[in-house]
Design an enzyme around this catalytic site. Sequence first.
Site, PDB file in Angstrom:
ATOM      1  N   ASP A  63       1.421 -11.594 -16.191  1.00 20.94           N
ATOM      2  CA  ASP A  63       1.220 -13.041 -16.151  1.00 20.94           C
ATOM      3  C   ASP A  63       2.043 -13.756 -17.212  1.00 20.94           C
ATOM      4  OD1 ASP A  63      -0.379 -13.852 -13.990  1.00 20.94           O
ATOM      5  OD2 ASP A  63      -2.180 -13.081 -14.929  1.00 20.94           O
ATOM      6  N   GLU A  82      -1.693 -13.646 -22.398  1.00 21.97           N
ATOM      7  CA  GLU A  82      -0.913 -13.688 -21.157  1.00 21.97           C
ATOM      8  C   GLU A  82      -0.476 -15.092 -20.785  1.00 21.97           C
ATOM      9  OE1 GLU A  82      -3.378 -11.961 -18.062  1.00 21.97           O
ATOM     10  OE2 GLU A  82      -5.185 -12.593 -19.098  1.00 21.97           O
ATOM     11  N   HIS A 133       0.828  -1.202   0.000  1.00 23.50           N
ATOM     12  CA  HIS A 133       0.000   0.000   0.000  1.00 23.50           C
ATOM     13  C   HIS A 133       0.863   1.253   0.000  1.00 23.50           C
ATOM     14  CE1 HIS A 133      -2.873   3.053   1.405  1.00 23.50           C
ATOM     15  NE2 HIS A 133      -3.768   2.296   0.809  1.00 23.50           N
ATOM     16  N   CYS A 155      -0.754  -4.148 -22.065  1.00 23.58           N
ATOM     17  CA  CYS A 155      -1.410  -3.503 -20.921  1.00 23.58           C
ATOM     18  C   CYS A 155      -0.777  -3.894 -19.591  1.00 23.58           C
ATOM     19  CB  CYS A 155      -2.911  -3.827 -20.899  1.00 23.58           C
ATOM     20  SG  CYS A 155      -3.293  -5.564 -20.622  1.00 23.58           S
TER      21      CYS A 155
END
Length: 545
Positions: A453, A429, A188, A500
């Site tokens: 991935d 992917e 985070h 992407c």
Amino acid sequence: MQIYKGKSVFGGIAMGKIRVYKKDENQVKRQKIEDEEAEISRYQSARDEAMSQLQELYDKALREIGEANAAIFEVHQMMLEDEDYNESVENIIRTEHVNAEYAVAATGDNFSGMFAAMEDEYMRGRAADVKDISERVIGILNGAAGAVVAADEPVIIVADDLAPSETVQMDKSKVLSFVTVHGSLNSHTAILARTMSIPALVSTNLTSLGDVDGAYAVVDGSAGKLYVEPDEETMKKLQQRQREFAEQKELLETLKGKENVTLDGQKMLLYANIGNSKDLATVIQNDAGGIGLFRSEFIYLERDHFPTEEEQFQIYKQVAQTLSGKRVIIRTLDIGADKQCDYFEMEKEENPAMGCRAIRICLTRPEIFKTQLRALFRASAFGKIAIMYPMITSVEEVRRIKAIVAEVKAELDAQSVEYGEVEQGIMIETPAAVMISDLLAEEVDFFSIGTNDLTQYTLAIDRQNTKLDEFYDPHHPAVLRMIQMVVENAHRKGIWAGICGELGADMELTREFLKMGVDELSVSPGRILPLRKIIRETNVSQLCV
């Protein structure tokens, strides 16, 4: 002068005094009590106060860093409402006749240990969340105010690690940079630093935080270094770099409204990745040409129930209308692996990254899939929506998707519901999809390469496992050759191919992607203008010599 090395989260130079962030130590003593029910009532009041605090943190995070990043505080609220957690605390109070602080600490340790022992990476990550909420309740019971950063001027925050609730509570105007000893690039703290566009380091080799508290320091986010009390020569070099960064930022602003075109006329689309409609402001602010990846799974992750067709429709419609004619590529739900939804009631898997996830859920639970498709097609009447299907490995999967889409369109036609022309593409992917990309290109309108991935599956390395960072090489020749193969097969069949995944924002590879003929890069909004600069300064014909 001391130099410490960490992992770079966000580039740039930050200069200022270090303020070491120290957590409040909640001392928990085991005490015998006489009135168990009164103690349980005391616990319940503290839990209610914690719920109220978490709601305030959610509201604050929503304003500052967007809905997708604020969702962690909804998760914490759900954990505090968990029957097993609450029953454990109350049972310990009743059976052992002990104070609430001890019961909460014991429950927190037990649940945290249970999560930490699980094989699933996502579930192991919940161990820290249980600790966080338990510490919050104990602090309220103890009457502690909570740790704060007291500073009259902006400072460099140095900490062992930072919980989500700690980063959100900080006064952002007083934070120059984050440096933590622990934490990952997906923590985070890292997300917040990227959102704030400030230099940050994680996994830094600081040994004694007390030695650097109050010292003057420089964080070089690009080089991944922390300089404590830099000497005069080093300081001059870093100040020069800081001036260069400031100049670059000003120059980037002048690129707004300009085309993404090379010196010799090759164009490339620059789109943005987003997790929620709340992120649209940053898309517009950074002059993205459209949205290349709308992560629709966050609509599911942020709820405790399956989102209805109408709920989804309103979100997709808002995005389509806001982008007013620009292409919006929405990925169908990509639940599974490290993204779990309890209400999906998925069976536990030994290897979830290779398990029932993404399109496999959609094809085995067509009622969920059709609800999302209906909402997407309805929203397409209000803008330029395209749909992208993740985790494809075969032509047969694409044909099954097409059959379901045909059913949805027939239902909408029968109900006289309007919808627009919708491009349909797939994510590449998996190595399987790469190797048959020539066949897949005959079935779809575009490819979008999910390099996160694809790299994981190609190198057989769990990208969530920080212990394997030295082996994880996204620039591996095998990965780059696969991207080249996909682009060539797409162009032979007359469709476009983009990227992407995180690799799309890797500016060391931008010219290589231009040389390959990649048509589109979809990245975090803040990367749009830096990439535009590289594209406009490149002559591809010279690269190919």
